[in-house]
Design a protein around this motif. Structure first.
Motif, short mmCIF file in Angstrom:
data_model
loop_
_atom_site.label_atom_id
_atom_site.label_comp_id
_atom_site.label_asym_id
_atom_site.label_seq_id
_atom_site.Cartn_x
_atom_site.Cartn_y
_atom_site.Cartn_z
N ILE A 138 10.36 1.94 5.06
CA ILE A 138 9.29 2.69 4.65
C ILE A 138 8.47 2.29 3.74
CG2 ILE A 138 9.51 5.40 3.25
CD1 ILE A 138 12.17 5.54 3.77
N ALA A 139 7.81 1.51 3.45
CA ALA A 139 6.90 0.60 2.80
C ALA A 139 5.85 0.56 3.63
CB ALA A 139 7.16 -0.36 2.37
N ALA A 140 6.18 1.02 5.11
CA ALA A 140 5.43 0.48 6.28
C ALA A 140 3.69 2.22 5.53
CB ALA A 140 4.97 0.17 7.20
N ASN A 141 4.51 3.06 5.76
CA ASN A 141 3.86 3.65 5.62
C ASN A 141 3.83 4.66 4.08
OD1 ASN A 141 3.89 7.00 7.52
ND2 ASN A 141 5.39 7.59 5.00
N ASP A 142 4.45 4.05 2.96
CA ASP A 142 3.89 4.32 2.88
C ASP A 142 1.67 3.43 1.81
OD1 ASP A 142 5.93 5.46 1.36
OD2 ASP A 142 7.08 4.19 0.59
N GLY A 143 2.43 2.53 2.25
CA GLY A 143 1.09 1.41 2.73
C GLY A 143 0.12 2.36 2.92
N ILE A 144 0.47 3.14 4.55
CA ILE A 144 -0.44 4.25 4.78
C ILE A 144 -0.42 5.22 4.09
CG2 ILE A 144 -0.58 5.27 6.94
CD1 ILE A 144 0.64 3.74 8.31
N ILE A 145 0.12 6.23 3.29
CA ILE A 145 -0.67 6.91 2.33
C ILE A 145 -0.94 6.22 1.14
CG2 ILE A 145 0.60 8.21 0.61
CD1 ILE A 145 2.99 8.20 2.26
N LEU A 146 -1.33 5.12 0.41
CA LEU A 146 -2.14 5.04 -0.26
C LEU A 146 -3.89 4.34 0.22
CD1 LEU A 146 0.20 1.85 -2.02
CD2 LEU A 146 -0.53 3.76 -2.90
N ARG A 147 -3.51 4.12 1.75
CA ARG A 147 -4.70 3.93 2.18
C ARG A 147 -5.11 5.25 2.32
NH1 ARG A 147 -9.36 4.20 2.99
NH2 ARG A 147 -10.38 3.19 4.35
N ASN A 148 -4.78 6.45 2.74
CA ASN A 148 -5.11 7.75 2.60
C ASN A 148 -5.89 8.12 0.68
OD1 ASN A 148 -5.54 8.05 5.59
ND2 ASN A 148 -4.02 6.99 5.69
N GLN A 149 -5.37 7.88 0.35
CA GLN A 149 -5.54 8.45 -0.94
C GLN A 149 -6.58 8.05 -1.24
OE1 GLN A 149 -1.63 7.39 -2.31
NE2 GLN A 149 -1.38 9.21 -2.70
N ILE A 150 -7.85 6.63 -1.27
CA ILE A 150 -8.10 6.39 -1.44
C ILE A 150 -9.96 7.70 -0.92
CG2 ILE A 150 -10.45 4.48 -1.58
CD1 ILE A 150 -8.14 2.68 -0.92
N PRO A 151 -9.66 7.82 0.50
CA PRO A 151 -11.04 8.80 0.30
C PRO A 151 -10.47 10.85 -0.15
CG PRO A 151 -9.55 8.74 2.59
CD PRO A 151 -9.11 7.43 1.73
N ARG A 152 -8.79 10.87 -0.71
CA ARG A 152 -9.03 11.78 -1.08
C ARG A 152 -9.36 12.12 -2.33
NH1 ARG A 152 -8.27 14.94 2.20
NH2 ARG A 152 -7.25 16.34 0.78
N ILE A 153 -9.52 10.22 -3.55
CA ILE A 153 -10.44 10.76 -4.55
C ILE A 153 -11.60 10.07 -4.18
CG2 ILE A 153 -10.76 8.57 -6.29
CD1 ILE A 153 -7.40 7.83 -5.57
N LEU A 154 -12.03 9.87 -3.61
CA LEU A 154 -13.57 9.89 -3.24
C LEU A 154 -14.06 11.41 -2.80
CD1 LEU A 154 -13.87 6.44 -1.32
CD2 LEU A 154 -14.34 6.73 -4.01
N LYS A 155 -13.58 11.53 -2.43
CA LYS A 155 -13.96 13.60 -1.37
C LYS A 155 -13.93 14.66 -3.04
CE LYS A 155 -12.75 17.28 1.05
NZ LYS A 155 -11.92 17.29 1.85
N ASN A 156 -13.17 13.86 -4.04
CA ASN A 156 -12.66 14.90 -5.14
C ASN A 156 -14.12 14.54 -5.97
OD1 ASN A 156 -9.92 16.01 -3.77
ND2 ASN A 156 -8.76 14.56 -4.40
N HIS A 157 -14.33 13.71 -6.42
CA HIS A 157 -14.61 12.83 -7.30
C HIS A 157 -16.35 12.84 -6.60
CE1 HIS A 157 -11.74 13.73 -10.63
NE2 HIS A 157 -11.25 13.19 -9.51
N PHE A 158 -17.00 12.88 -5.82
CA PHE A 158 -18.55 11.86 -5.38
C PHE A 158 -18.82 12.51 -4.13
CE2 PHE A 158 -15.93 8.39 -7.59
CZ PHE A 158 -16.81 7.62 -8.27
N LYS A 159 -18.34 13.44 -4.40
CA LYS A 159 -18.75 13.80 -2.61
C LYS A 159 -19.81 14.54 -2.56
CE LYS A 159 -17.92 17.05 1.85
NZ LYS A 159 -16.98 18.39 2.02
#
Length: 363
Positions: A138-159
């Motif tokens: 499941i850690a493999a999918n968790d790694g994908i989630i971690l990666r996809n949280q980065i653009p969420r942070i960037l969108k929320n605070h830097f768009k």
């Protein structure tokens, strides 16, 4: 704990809360609990140097104390870097059985996957995430989630920022470079295809440049430059200096893997057993005679302690400790010269700060 690190960790709590309540996904209590546990286990551990470097670099570029809003944004980017660095490589495992916060997320993503690919057992003094009970692959999918949280942070605070698109391009490019460097490292040490004749200083430099230097050294400074309204195309010299610094840093790592005290560096080095394309073995191949080369070929990459001892004895015969000290001295002099030649005193301060943190480090 310093006040800066304490404030930096407070930003992590804010970002985590935002991600656990992201309206793009309908969380259940169970899924929210899983993601929160996964984040807390993988993201905020370690020294957080990469993430904090965004804050420190931006402060030096501004030449003053940061406002609360500036500190938050720089920290968010720093966490994005930490997020990616804790990664989880899947295929190798199967085969073998805001800005600163954004940086931290990148770090977490890389390390989680890396541990799977390397079939590692511990990370930062605790079991690797994929070895935690009930986690596994499941850690493999968790790694994908971690990666996809980065653009969420960037969108929320830097768009709304003028450099938002440049940030996205920067993170995407550095992630591609880092993953490609990891690929070179992995295919060079394929099980059953171990061949020391492949190893050379150019190969070592190529692996290090792409796997380590861009995301550990260039990315934090590039983030700070973008926040300071700088065009990265005008700072290719800065990139070159930071890449050289990253290579020097990895050579130190390779040296400490063999000669560092485990209690100090926090691990027992295994580069010899793991057949790593280490700077030490590359220099040994460069310096040794045919009889010594035969010893390397017969013992390097073997896990038996007797084989490892023979390799280390050969390193001592070749005086690789002295060779390293000479390399370190010359690298430092060259970096100082390059830094002092830069026309911006603020940029000089950033680069000098980075170099000061790693020169003659023991861990």
């Amino acid at each position: 704990m310093s006040e800066t690190k304490s404030k930096f960790l407070e930003v992590y709590s804010v970002l985590k809360s935002e991600l656990l309540n992201d309206p793009a996904f309908e969380f259940t209590d169970e899924s929210r609990e899983w993601v929160e546990k996964m984040l807390d286990y993988n993201v905020p551990g370690g020294k957080l140097n990469r993430g904090l470097s965004v804050v420190d670099s931006y402060k030096l570029l501004q030449g003053r104390e940061l406002t609360d809003d500036e500190f938050f944004l720089a920290s968010a980017l720093g966490w994005c870097i930490e997020w990616v660095g804790n990664r989880v490589p899947l295929l190798y495992f199967v085969k073998a059985e805001a800005f600163s916060q954004a940086h931290n997320y990148l770090q977490a993503y890389f390390l989680v996957l890396d541990d799977i690919m390397d079939n590692s057992h511990t990370r930062r003094g605790q079991p690797c995430w994929f070895r935690v009970p009930k986690v596994g692959l499941i850690a493999a999918n968790d790694g994908i989630i971690l990666r996809n949280q980065i653009p969420r942070i960037l969108k929320n605070h830097f768009k709304g920022k003028p450099y938002y698109a440049d940030l996205l391009d920067l993170f995407n490019e550095v992630e591609f470079q880092t993953a490609s460097g990891q690929m070179i490292d992995l295919i060079t040490t394929l099980e059953g295809e171990k061949d020391l004749s492949k190893y050379s200083l150019p190969l070592h430099r190529r692996i290090v440049q792409y796997k380590t230097a861009y995301y550990s050294f260039y990315l934090p400074v590039a983030c700070a430059l973008l926040m300071a309204d700088q065009n990265l195309d005008n700072h290719t010299t800065v990139k070159d200096i930071l890449v050289q610094m990253g290579i020097y840093f990895q050579v130190q790592d390779d040296y400490l893997d063999c000669y560092g005290e485990p209690d100090v560096i926090g691990k027992i080095g295994t580069d010899i057993e793991d057949f790593k394309c280490s700077w030490l073995v590359v220099k040994a191949l460069e310096c040794c005679n045919e009889d010594q080369k035969k010893i390397l070929y017969e013992n390097y990459g073997k896990t038996d302690s007797a084989n490892v001892a023979k390799v280390k004895a050969l390193y001592n015969d070749l005086n690789l400790q002295g060779v390293f000290l000479e390399y370190e001295s010359k690298s430092y002099e060259q970096l100082v010269t390059s830094i002092e030649a830069h026309p911006s005193k603020a940029v000089q301060a950033v680069l000098t700060s980075f170099l000061g943190k790693i020169y003659k480090r023991q861990k």
